[in-house]
Structures are given as structure tokens and as C-alpha cells.
Write an enzyme that holds these catalytic residues in place. Structure first.
Site, PDB file in Angstrom:
ATOM      1  N   LYS A   1       0.841  -1.202   0.000  1.00 41.98           N
ATOM      2  CA  LYS A   1       0.000   0.000   0.000  1.00 41.98           C
ATOM      3  C   LYS A   1       0.876   1.252   0.000  1.00 41.98           C
ATOM      4  O   LYS A   1       2.065   1.182   0.331  1.00 41.98           O
ATOM      5  CB  LYS A   1      -0.906  -0.021   1.233  1.00 41.98           C
ATOM      6  CG  LYS A   1      -0.144  -0.002   2.560  1.00 41.98           C
ATOM      7  CD  LYS A   1      -1.070  -0.255   3.738  1.00 41.98           C
ATOM      8  CE  LYS A   1      -0.322  -0.177   5.061  1.00 41.98           C
ATOM      9  NZ  LYS A   1      -1.180  -0.553   6.207  1.00 41.98           N
TER      10      LYS A   1
ATOM     11  N   ARG B   1     -11.330   0.318  14.565  1.00 40.43           N
ATOM     12  CA  ARG B   1     -10.946   0.989  13.336  1.00 40.43           C
ATOM     13  C   ARG B   1     -11.633   0.223  12.206  1.00 40.43           C
ATOM     14  O   ARG B   1     -12.846   0.132  12.188  1.00 40.43           O
ATOM     15  CB  ARG B   1      -9.408   1.019  13.238  1.00 40.43           C
ATOM     16  CG  ARG B   1      -8.866   2.121  12.371  1.00 40.43           C
ATOM     17  CD  ARG B   1      -7.359   2.010  12.198  1.00 40.43           C
ATOM     18  NE  ARG B   1      -6.971   0.801  11.477  1.00 40.43           N
ATOM     19  CZ  ARG B   1      -5.749   0.568  10.995  1.00 40.43           C
ATOM     20  NH1 ARG B   1      -4.775   1.430  11.175  1.00 40.43           N
ATOM     21  NH2 ARG B   1      -5.483  -0.539  10.341  1.00 40.43           N
TER      22      ARG B   1
ATOM     23  N   TYR C   1      14.482  30.967   8.811  1.00 42.44           N
ATOM     24  CA  TYR C   1      13.255  31.641   9.226  1.00 42.44           C
ATOM     25  C   TYR C   1      13.178  31.774  10.746  1.00 42.44           C
ATOM     26  O   TYR C   1      13.460  30.811  11.469  1.00 42.44           O
ATOM     27  CB  TYR C   1      12.022  30.864   8.753  1.00 42.44           C
ATOM     28  CG  TYR C   1      11.718  31.020   7.293  1.00 42.44           C
ATOM     29  CD1 TYR C   1      11.502  32.279   6.730  1.00 42.44           C
ATOM     30  CD2 TYR C   1      11.625  29.907   6.469  1.00 42.44           C
ATOM     31  CE1 TYR C   1      11.205  32.418   5.384  1.00 42.44           C
ATOM     32  CE2 TYR C   1      11.320  30.036   5.126  1.00 42.44           C
ATOM     33  CZ  TYR C   1      11.114  31.301   4.587  1.00 42.44           C
ATOM     34  OH  TYR C   1      10.820  31.441   3.270  1.00 42.44           O
TER      35      TYR C   1
ATOM     36  N   MET D   1      10.754  24.860   3.058  1.00 42.60           N
ATOM     37  CA  MET D   1      10.040  24.036   2.078  1.00 42.60           C
ATOM     38  C   MET D   1      10.999  23.331   1.116  1.00 42.60           C
ATOM     39  O   MET D   1      10.807  22.168   0.767  1.00 42.60           O
ATOM     40  CB  MET D   1       9.056  24.904   1.279  1.00 42.60           C
ATOM     41  CG  MET D   1       8.250  24.090   0.276  1.00 42.60           C
ATOM     42  SD  MET D   1       7.097  25.085  -0.677  1.00 42.60           S
ATOM     43  CE  MET D   1       5.836  25.425   0.523  1.00 42.60           C
TER      44      MET D   1
HETATM   45  C1  PLP Z   1      -0.651  -1.646   6.849  1.00 46.87           C
HETATM   46  C2  PLP Z   1      -1.305  -2.908   7.220  1.00 46.87           C
HETATM   47  C3  PLP Z   1      -0.556  -4.085   7.353  1.00 46.87           C
HETATM   48  C4  PLP Z   1       0.946  -4.088   7.299  1.00 46.87           C
HETATM   49  O1  PLP Z   1       1.424  -3.644   8.549  1.00 46.87           O
HETATM   50  P1  PLP Z   1       2.978  -3.500   8.829  1.00 46.87           P
HETATM   51  O2  PLP Z   1       3.080  -3.195  10.271  1.00 46.87           O
HETATM   52  O3  PLP Z   1       3.412  -2.362   7.969  1.00 46.87           O
HETATM   53  O4  PLP Z   1       3.614  -4.776   8.443  1.00 46.87           O
HETATM   54  C5  PLP Z   1      -1.230  -5.258   7.596  1.00 46.87           C
HETATM   55  N1  PLP Z   1      -2.570  -5.279   7.700  1.00 46.87           N
HETATM   56  C6  PLP Z   1      -3.328  -4.174   7.601  1.00 46.87           C
HETATM   57  C7  PLP Z   1      -4.796  -4.281   7.752  1.00 46.87           C
HETATM   58  C8  PLP Z   1      -2.721  -2.945   7.377  1.00 46.87           C
HETATM   59  O5  PLP Z   1      -3.474  -1.839   7.293  1.00 46.87           O
END
Ligand code: PLP
Length: 385
Positions: A46, A140, A268, A316
Site C-alpha cells: 500500500k 478501526r 526563518y 520548504m
Molecule cells: C498496513 C497494514 C498491514 C501491514 O502492517 P505493517 O506493520 O506495515 O507490516 C497489515 N494489515 C493491515 C490491515 C494494514 O493496514
């Protein structure tokens, strides 16, 4: 203020800011994780493979022991398919009106967290492969426990009607980075209950997965038939127990070097004032390139083999390095982040300096559009295509 003492380097010695992705590190991390996992290994790619390039990380992981790919959105899953990847792919977080028929026709498995999603998936043409998703205790994503039995029963009815195939049950642990936290046992217990409830409803999910990187490395009781690992692939161990290899290196050239007297305000807000005559180098990378601004006043970089402090605020587009008594040539390479081999700061160092986690550091750098990117360590992948 006296003039710079730097000399101009040979043409071609330096270029602009460069983000290098080391796929050999991803391969080595994948091997280690595949060895530790009791079951299959799903490579979670992801957020563009945590900023490292989803397709590159996916190919590398599949060549080193992973057999599944995991992503958040359907769009991410379809991009993997469009790149020619044929391994099983699971997408686990989508709005109820997502393009479920595209998932079916592309052979993408989808997670189902509730009755509304199930109904939408069932309504799509074809027979979707679904993983029922239970909330293992973080409120969640995933079905709330009170809704789980009804979801299992409805999924079983749809399965009997040939509308879906329930191939998996998934959950996620909220505190796995702290293996001693009692929240882990509660999560494992809830997941075991969820599996038992699914079984009692007549479901026989082949893939049962709870562990991400931290639990894969520290808690074999959470492994079930598959581990979903993302952070670990790119060298981040949230549990802090295992030496994994960082895969990003960020370098940039010094674009100016000047000598300044004591008492010179820098950047800055004049947050910093030099306490002695010194040399300052200007480096053209800033928070728009993913360098955390919150690290201002704490961060260091590697220049000419030495750790030197950034001074003043991260801007930036630029930062200023205090070189002390020894100036460097214009174009000298400044290493802002890397695996740490030569003493350069790591993603974990930047996370400490800015009060965040390395995940946010690497995804921030990875999403930066101005950084030139170079991928190394992919030679072994060419034969695989
Ligand atoms: C991001 C995620 C993972 C991977 O988690 P890591 O700690 O990065 O290995 C696994 N399962 C779900 C549902 C996630 O959102």
C-alpha cells in the site's frame, strides 16, 4: 561576512537531490520475514510500497518468498494487475460503492467488513473472493464484534447461492509494536472467537490472517495461515527486536558553502544563531520533499564522513548544515538518510527527531515528486519479468 572558500567541482560530479531505492534490501528483508512467518507471506505494498514503488517492492517480495500481495484500495490492487502482476492480491479498505465488478474481473480478493459491503459485493456480476474482516480490538476497520455473527451467517448464505466465495478471515492487532501489551492477547482471543464463529456458520476460510510485521517477528501465536507484512519489507521493525535493512537513501549536493561569523542568525525566525565562526552549507531539500519540518533543531546529516547538525528551520525547499571548521566543495554529497552503514541518519533517526514513526518518514519521502529516483538491486528481477 567573508566569501565562500569552496571550489567548483568537475562537471558531472554532482546532480540534484536523489532518492535511491535498494531492492536488494527489500529482498533480504522479505527472506527474513518469510522465514519467521509460520504460514504464507503477504507483501503489503500500500501507499506505493511505503513510498518505495509498489510494483518494484511487489516483484522483489514475490521473488524472495512472498506469495500474496496486499493493498488498501481497489485502485492500488488494479494498478498491480495493470503492471502484469498475477499473484493473489487482497484489497481491504474500500467504500461501499467501490467498483466490485472490477475486483471480480481482475481477480482481486476483497475484504468485507459488514453487511452493507457484503450486499454490494454480492450485487456485482461474477463471484467475488472475499475475506471477512473482523475488528480485533482497535475500533478501526473491520466488523464490530456485535455484528460479526450476522455477517458470517449472511456470507454463508451468499456463498451457498454461489455469489461469493469466503476464502479468508482477517483481523489486525492494535498494539503489536509492544509485544508485552495485554492488548495483544485480547486481540488474539477475539480473532480466535471470530474464526470459531465463522466455522460455526459453516464457513471454511482457507486464509486466516492477523499478524503484520511486528507480530510476525515477535508473536508466533498470531501467525495462523498467513502474515501481512509491509513495514518490514522496507526495513522498519515496529517491535524494535530485529535488524532489518533500510532501503532508501536520500542524498543532495551542497549548492553553496559560506563562512559566517559567530552570532549569525540562520533561517526563518532566526531560531538558530551560530555560537562561533563556522561554515554553513545549503542543501536543496526541504519539507516539500518529505523532510519532516518538525525535526528542525535536532536533525543531523552526513557530510564528508562526519555527522553535522542541520541548523535553523527546515524550509520548504532547503536546509542549512553547520559544517564547523571544515568546509566542503560545492556539489559535495550530503547524505540526509540511508540504511546507516556509513553513519548517516536512518528513517528511525528522523522519526525520533520529528516525533513520528519511520513509516511516515519513508512514505513522505517516497511521495515527493521533485526528488529524482533511482532503483538499484533489481538485476535479479529481470529474468523473472
Ligand atoms: C498496513 C497494514 C498491514 C501491514 O502492517 P505493517 O506493520 O506495515 O507490516 C497489515 N494489515 C493491515 C490491515 C494494514 O493496514
Amino acid at each position: 561576512m567573508s566569501a565562500t572558500c569552496a571550489s567548483v567541482p568537475l562537471a558531472g560530479v554532482s546532480s540534484g537531490p536523489l532518492l535511491q531505492v535498494d531492492l536488494a534490501a527489500v529482498g533480504a528483508n522479505t527472506r527474513l520475514l518469510a522465514d519467521r512467518a509460520a504460514g504464507d507471506l503477504m507483501a503489503v505494498v500500500k501507499a506505493d510500497g511505503f513510498g518505495h514503488g509498489a510494483v518494484d517492492v511487489a516483484r522483489t517480495a514475490l521473488a524472495h518468498g512472498a506469495t500474496w500481495l496486499g493493498v488498501t484500495s481497489l485502485a492500488e490492487a488494479l494498478a498491480l494487475r495493470a503492471a502484469g502482476l498475477r499473484a493473489p492480491v487482497l484489497s481491504w479498505l474500500n467504500p461501499v460503492d467501490a467498483d466490485w465488478s472490477a475486483a471480480v474481473s481482475s481477480g482481486v480478493d476483497v475484504a468485507v467488513p459488514g453487511l452493507e459491503h457484503l450486499a454490494a459485493v454480492v450485487a456485482a456480476p461474477g463471484r467475488a473472493r472475499v475475506h471477512l474482516h473482523v475488528d480485533a480490538g482497535m475500533a478501526r476497520d473491520g466488523a464490530a464484534p456485535a455484528t460479526w455473527a450476522a455477517l458470517c451467517a449472511a456470507a454463508r448464505r451468499s456463498e451457498r447461492q454461489g455469489r461469493v466465495e469466503v476464502v479468508g478471515v482477517m483481523g489486525h492487532l492494535g498494539c503489536a509494536d509492544d509485544p508485552g501489551d495485554a492488548c495483544n492477547e485480547r486481540g488474539r482471543t477475539r480473532f480466535a472467537w471470530a474464526l470459531e464463529t465463522a466455522r460455526a456458520a459453516g464457513l471454511r476460510p482457507r486464509h486466516r490472517h492477523l499478524a503484520a510485521t511486528a507480530a510476525t517477528l515477535t508473536d508466533p501465536r498470531s501467525h495462523h495461515t498467513m502474515s501481512r507484512v509491509g513495514a518490514g519489507l522496507v526495513g522498519i521493525d515496529p517491535s524494535g527486536t530485529t535488524a532489518l535493512r533500510g532501503a532508501l537513501t536520500l542524498t543532495a549536493p551542497a549548492v553553496s558553502v559560506r563562512r559566517v561569523p559567530a552570532g549569525t542568525p540562520v533561517g526563518y525566525g532566526h531560531d538558530h544563531r551560530t555560537d562561533r565562526p563556522t561554515h554553513l552549507a545549503l542543501v536543496p531539500v526541504g519539507y516539500a520533499d518529505g523532510l519532516p519540518r518538525a525535526a528542525s533543531g535536532r536533525a543531523e546529516v552526513l557530510v564528508a564522513g562526519r555527522r553535522r547538525p542541520l541548523v535553523g528551520r527546515v524550509s520548504m525547499d532547503q536546509v542549512v548544515v553547520d559544517l564547523g571548521e571544515r568546509p566542503v566543495d560545492l556539489g559535495a554529497t550530503v547524505t540526509l538518510l540511508g540504511p546507516g552503514d556509513a553513519g548517516e541518519p536512518t528513517a528511525a533517526d528522523w522519526a525520533d527527531w520529528s516525533g513520528t514513526i519511520p513509516h511516515e518518514v519513508v512514505t513522505g519521502l517516497g511521495a515527493a515528486t521533485r526528488l529524482q529516483r533511482r532503483t538499484t538491486g533489481a538485476a535479479h528481477l529481470r529474468s523473472l519479468a
